[in-house]
Design an enzyme around this catalytic site. Sequence first.
Site, PDB file in Angstrom:
ATOM      1  N   ARG A 169      -7.801  19.071   8.595  1.00 39.63           N
ATOM      2  CA  ARG A 169      -7.053  20.073   9.376  1.00 39.63           C
ATOM      3  C   ARG A 169      -6.975  21.395   8.634  1.00 39.63           C
ATOM      4  O   ARG A 169      -6.932  22.454   9.235  1.00 39.63           O
ATOM      5  CB  ARG A 169      -5.628  19.585   9.617  1.00 39.63           C
ATOM      6  N   LYS A 187      -8.394   0.627   9.343  1.00 39.81           N
ATOM      7  CA  LYS A 187      -7.286  -0.082   9.958  1.00 39.81           C
ATOM      8  C   LYS A 187      -6.045   0.825   9.971  1.00 39.81           C
ATOM      9  O   LYS A 187      -6.013   1.756   9.194  1.00 39.81           O
ATOM     10  CB  LYS A 187      -7.021  -1.404   9.258  1.00 39.81           C
ATOM     11  N   HIS A 200     -11.002  -3.741   4.249  1.00 39.21           N
ATOM     12  CA  HIS A 200     -11.492  -3.606   2.873  1.00 39.21           C
ATOM     13  C   HIS A 200     -11.430  -4.928   2.093  1.00 39.21           C
ATOM     14  O   HIS A 200     -12.042  -5.032   1.037  1.00 39.21           O
ATOM     15  CB  HIS A 200     -10.779  -2.465   2.139  1.00 39.21           C
ATOM     16  N   LYS A 228     -14.308  -7.164  -1.183  1.00 38.33           N
ATOM     17  CA  LYS A 228     -13.996  -7.785  -2.475  1.00 38.33           C
ATOM     18  C   LYS A 228     -15.003  -8.894  -2.773  1.00 38.33           C
ATOM     19  O   LYS A 228     -15.292  -9.720  -1.912  1.00 38.33           O
ATOM     20  CB  LYS A 228     -12.569  -8.357  -2.454  1.00 38.33           C
ATOM     21  N   GLU A 245       2.153  -8.579  -3.490  1.00 38.82           N
ATOM     22  CA  GLU A 245       2.041  -7.262  -4.115  1.00 38.82           C
ATOM     23  C   GLU A 245       3.291  -6.972  -4.916  1.00 38.82           C
ATOM     24  O   GLU A 245       4.392  -7.313  -4.486  1.00 38.82           O
ATOM     25  CB  GLU A 245       1.886  -6.190  -3.045  1.00 38.82           C
ATOM     26  N   ASP A 276       0.758  -5.263   9.063  1.00 35.72           N
ATOM     27  CA  ASP A 276       0.009  -4.552   8.031  1.00 35.72           C
ATOM     28  C   ASP A 276      -1.040  -5.442   7.357  1.00 35.72           C
ATOM     29  O   ASP A 276      -2.103  -4.971   6.984  1.00 35.72           O
ATOM     30  CB  ASP A 276       1.020  -4.025   6.990  1.00 35.72           C
ATOM     31  N   HIS A 279      -6.404  -8.520   6.898  1.00 41.75           N
ATOM     32  CA  HIS A 279      -6.827  -9.062   5.602  1.00 41.75           C
ATOM     33  C   HIS A 279      -6.674 -10.589   5.517  1.00 41.75           C
ATOM     34  O   HIS A 279      -7.597 -11.295   5.126  1.00 41.75           O
ATOM     35  CB  HIS A 279      -6.020  -8.433   4.466  1.00 41.75           C
ATOM     36  N   LYS A 336       5.788  -7.534  -0.216  1.00 46.85           N
ATOM     37  CA  LYS A 336       5.863  -6.421  -1.180  1.00 46.85           C
ATOM     38  C   LYS A 336       6.972  -6.753  -2.169  1.00 46.85           C
ATOM     39  O   LYS A 336       7.895  -7.513  -1.860  1.00 46.85           O
ATOM     40  CB  LYS A 336       6.240  -5.125  -0.450  1.00 46.85           C
TER      41      LYS A 336
HETATM   42  C1  BG6 Z   1      -3.596  -2.156   2.982  1.00 46.88           C
HETATM   43  C2  BG6 Z   1      -2.156  -2.213   3.403  1.00 46.88           C
HETATM   44  O1  BG6 Z   1      -4.432  -2.412   4.079  1.00 46.88           O
HETATM   45  O2  BG6 Z   1      -3.829  -3.137   1.980  1.00 46.88           O
HETATM   46  C3  BG6 Z   1      -1.250  -1.952   2.216  1.00 46.88           C
HETATM   47  O3  BG6 Z   1      -1.906  -1.232   4.409  1.00 46.88           O
HETATM   48  C4  BG6 Z   1      -1.568  -2.910   1.086  1.00 46.88           C
HETATM   49  O4  BG6 Z   1       0.129  -2.043   2.573  1.00 46.88           O
HETATM   50  C5  BG6 Z   1      -3.067  -2.924   0.789  1.00 46.88           C
HETATM   51  O5  BG6 Z   1      -0.862  -2.489  -0.057  1.00 46.88           O
HETATM   52  C6  BG6 Z   1      -3.410  -4.037  -0.171  1.00 46.88           C
HETATM   53  O6  BG6 Z   1      -4.728  -3.903  -0.595  1.00 46.88           O
HETATM   54  P1  BG6 Z   1      -5.198  -4.494  -2.001  1.00 46.88           P
HETATM   55  O7  BG6 Z   1      -6.673  -4.281  -2.001  1.00 46.88           O
HETATM   56  O8  BG6 Z   1      -4.457  -3.703  -3.057  1.00 46.88           O
HETATM   57  O9  BG6 Z   1      -4.791  -5.925  -2.004  1.00 46.88           O
END
Ligand code: BG6
Length: 497
Positions: A39, A147, A177, A181, A215, A234, A239, A339
């Site tokens: 932007r 995502k 993502h 891995k 996390e 999330d 994932h 978290k």
């Molecule tokens: C993201 C989430 O897709 O993945 C985050 O939105 C999360 O909240 C993250 O922290 C975790 O990714 P990784 O690769 O650190 O496990």
Amino acid sequence: MVIFGATGDLTKRKLFPAIYNLAKEGHIPDNFAIIGVGRQEMESEDFCRQMQENLAEFLPGKSDDDLMLWFRERTYYTGGDFDDDKKLFKDIKEMAAEVRTQHDIPDNFFFYMAIPPSLFANVTQKIVKNGLGKEENGNWRRFIFEKPFGHDLESAKKLNADLLKLLKERQIYRIDHYLGKETVQNLLVFRFGNSVFEPIWNRNFVDHVQITVAEQLGVEQRGDYYDTAGALRDMIPNHIFQLVTLTAMEPPVSFDAESVHNEQAKILRAIKCFTPEETLHSAVRGQYGEGEIDGKKAAAYRSESNVKRESQTETYAALKLSIDNWRWADVPFYIRTGKRMPERHSSIIVQFKKAPFTLFENTPVERLTTNRIEIHIQPDEGITLHFGAKIPGPIVRVGPVDMDFNYLDHFGEQAATGYERLLFDCMIGDSTLFQRADMVEASWSIVSPILDVWSAIPPRDFPNYAAGSWGPPEADELLSRNGRQWKNTPHVPDKQK
Ligand code: BG6
């Protein structure tokens, strides 16, 4: 490569470092260029300067001057209003034509949407309308979408339908993502490239499966997004379901995208959707209050920035899933994510059934070790086999031991952000590690009924776990009522001496 959202966090932390690593490994041809779109109005030189500073910050180790120059010569920027049909998209088109001539680039584009999902359809529509999305004479146009892909079943269906009016499914790359891995990709090799594991990978031998993505971090600067999403949305339909499908799927007939996706989709369709009663019984939510992590005080979720003071958003979710198919009947898959857990770790644990005890009845052995395979995804990558061994001595005694494989020791350190493989695959047109439309919708159809119940019955006990703990007590009860328990701290494979 045209990146929408070029001044954002994802671009600087992941995309540019990943392209740098790919170029370093010789995976990017010279006739390649990047146009960043944001932007902000900015000159290409200023964008390049920022990009160089970010690379220095987010790439471990010293950067290579020649490679940096290679990069700078191929990076451009244009800014403007994403809603403005005429100006911005015309500028991109003109810039792309000049850049292509200058670097002798064939007429192939991939567009990376590192922008809020609410803009996906709109921006794609403007790309197409301005003639940038047209495939002709064997040239390609591919679109990567970050995502979250929708926030419930209905919105995911609408987004798929909107995009499919503009593009063909094979042009759409829905990124997750976790599939970048190494250990996640290794699941297929581990299961199907070895003959010892597959025969026992079913209800005859497996007692249950546990998948944990824990996390230590809180929500950092993402409070406004996270407070409207929550842990379930999330992490789980994306994932964690990737981990479930790769653990549970049947062998595909080949590694091509369609065969792998077909098997993954079958698992998603076999996961039993919860009734409202089952949601109350088999789904647990939690939110962290203040606590302590690694000896330091950690604030409650409700005190994080951009989070509502009376927020009812969950920062922890655990589910007991049933996969209703022949292989997995009566084998629960327990999944959880949270978290502000005591440590960061992601793992898949396959817990095997107990061996009969009869033989040991008249020995000093009180109980046998149950076997399990632990697949460590992060931060340590590796695989552990847990079994019982005789403790040396004249009396029969059994003790638990571990047999480890550690990625780092065997293959050394890899410079990777997790995005390299996914970007590379998009460039070569391999969508195996991306999500297909029906997979996204099947995932939401499992999660949406839970979200409905949770929003209809607000939690009464939030916050219900302390930062630095392993989640609310109900999550332990989810397993303990069947005589099971979470394996909290994973076995960390020993480093080779
Ligand atoms: C993201 C989430 O897709 O993945 C985050 O939105 C999360 O909240 C993250 O922290 C975790 O990714 P990784 O690769 O650190 O496990």
